[in-house]
Design an enzyme around this catalytic site. Structure first.
Site, PDB file in Angstrom:
ATOM      1  CD  GLN A 104      -2.998  -4.299   6.613  1.00 47.00           C
ATOM      2  OE1 GLN A 104      -3.719  -3.382   5.671  1.00 47.00           O
ATOM      3  NE2 GLN A 104      -4.073  -5.377   6.458  1.00 47.00           N
ATOM      4  CE  LYS A 149      -3.963  -2.506   2.237  1.00 45.41           C
ATOM      5  NZ  LYS A 149      -4.101  -3.055   3.452  1.00 45.41           N
ATOM      6  CG  ASP A 197      -9.784   0.094   4.730  1.00 47.07           C
ATOM      7  OD1 ASP A 197      -9.712  -0.620   3.527  1.00 47.07           O
ATOM      8  OD2 ASP A 197      -8.952  -0.914   5.842  1.00 47.07           O
TER       9      ASP A 197
END
Ligand code: NAP
Length: 281
Positions: free
Chosen positions: A93, A49, A116
């Site tokens: 994460q 990412k 997200d």
């Protein structure tokens, strides 16, 4: 359907958007990935990412917390990133170490920085059909379908899986596009029969090879979200070789939905930055 190529196109588009944002007097979007502990799989995901973020011209604002960080200290970091105008998007994460409460930390991420798309706030906006940041993998599924100009309005869409991460938001995105949506799950009776109704079948059950040709209407479009590592490499929830003879379009694993997730994360980050800076792209 070649997800890797479609994802490349999205990443190029995002790089163009970043350049336009800066040219319009804005600042380059900043993505704060937050990694807690040393989980090797999470480290790989976060590294990818960060790399993609920098390649698109965004600022990498990665933060790494030790695996024994307290809930209070992790919360303080999220609050700091939430308040920092250089941070356009925050990505926590998952999974976190067991002693931390992910829901409490996710809830501290402002809806406008939730790149997200996993906070309750953004899930609520999606559920009500209101604009918001959409979860990356489901948004990637829609991007693949749009790239191939698959008609969705009025189409019979069947989604296998109802997780908060994939199945549920995919179903809501398809509904938003006026498909007639059926959601299947572990209690669904006669799964193959229900799936055979689908013009568009999206499979996110996490069961290797669950869907074979008997569950696919000839000419249907099939998107396989499942990822499994087996002795012969990666494969999905759909038996690719058998289904490709029946389906009109089918995503492979690997190289289907997988590459779309990071691309949509970058797209969400530039969208978030532009909204925060009041610049239309
Ligand atoms: P999950 O949380 O385990 O959810 C699986 C869903 O499938 C549940 O709703 C479950 O039903 C349903 N299900 C399980 N067995 C079934 C069966 N026999 N028939 C019909 N439905 C069944 O998994 P997830 O997080 O949604 O992920 C699904 C798959 O996508 C996994 O393979 C995952 O690795 C993959 N994935 C890929 C990406 C990517 O490509 N970037 C991203 C995320 C996930 P119940 O609700 O009744 O239990």
């Amino acid at each position: 359907m070649d997800g890797a190529a479609i994802a490349r196109g999205v990443r190029e588009q995002v790089a163009g958007d970043v350049a336009r944002l800066v040219a319009a007097g804005g600042t380059a979007p900043g993505l704060a990935t937050v990694l807690v502990g040393e989980d090797p799989a999470s480290e790989v995901y976060v590294r990818n990412k960060r790399r993609s973020c920098a390649a698109a011209g965004m600022v990498d604002l990665h933060r790494h917390l030790p695996g024994d960080v307290t809930q209070a200290d992790a919360a303080a970091l999220v609050d700091e990133l939430a308040a920092d105008p250089a941070v356009s998007g925050i990505l926590l994460q998952l999974p976190l170490p067991d002693h931390l409460d992910p829901g409490e930390l996710l809830a501290r991420i402002p809806v406008g920085k939730d790149v997200d798309g996993l906070t309750v706030g953004n899930a609520g906006l999606l559920a009500q059909g209101l604009p918001g940041l959409r979860p990356c993998t489901p948004a990637g599924v829609l991007e693949i379908l749009d790239h191939h100009e698959v008609p969705l309005a009025g189409a019979e869409a069947v989604v296998v899986g109802r997780s908060v991460l994939v199945g549920r938001p995919v179903a809501q995105l398809l509904l938003e596009r006026n498909a007639t949506v059926t959601i299947c799950h572990s209690r669904t009776r006669h799964l193959a029969e229900v799936c055979r109704r689908a013009d568009v079948l999206v499979v996110a059950a996490g069961i290797p090879g669950l869907i074979g040709p008997e569950a696919v209407r000839p000419g249907a479009v099939v998107v396989d979200v499942g990822i499994h590592r087996g002795p012969q490499g990666l494969h999905g929830d759909v038996r690719f070789d058998a289904v490709q003879d029946v389906a009109r379009l089918l995503t492979p694993v690997p190289g289907g939905v997988g590459p779309m997730t990071i691309a949509m994360l970058l797209a969400n980050t530039v969208t978030a930055a532009a909204r925060q800076q009041g610049i239309a792209l």
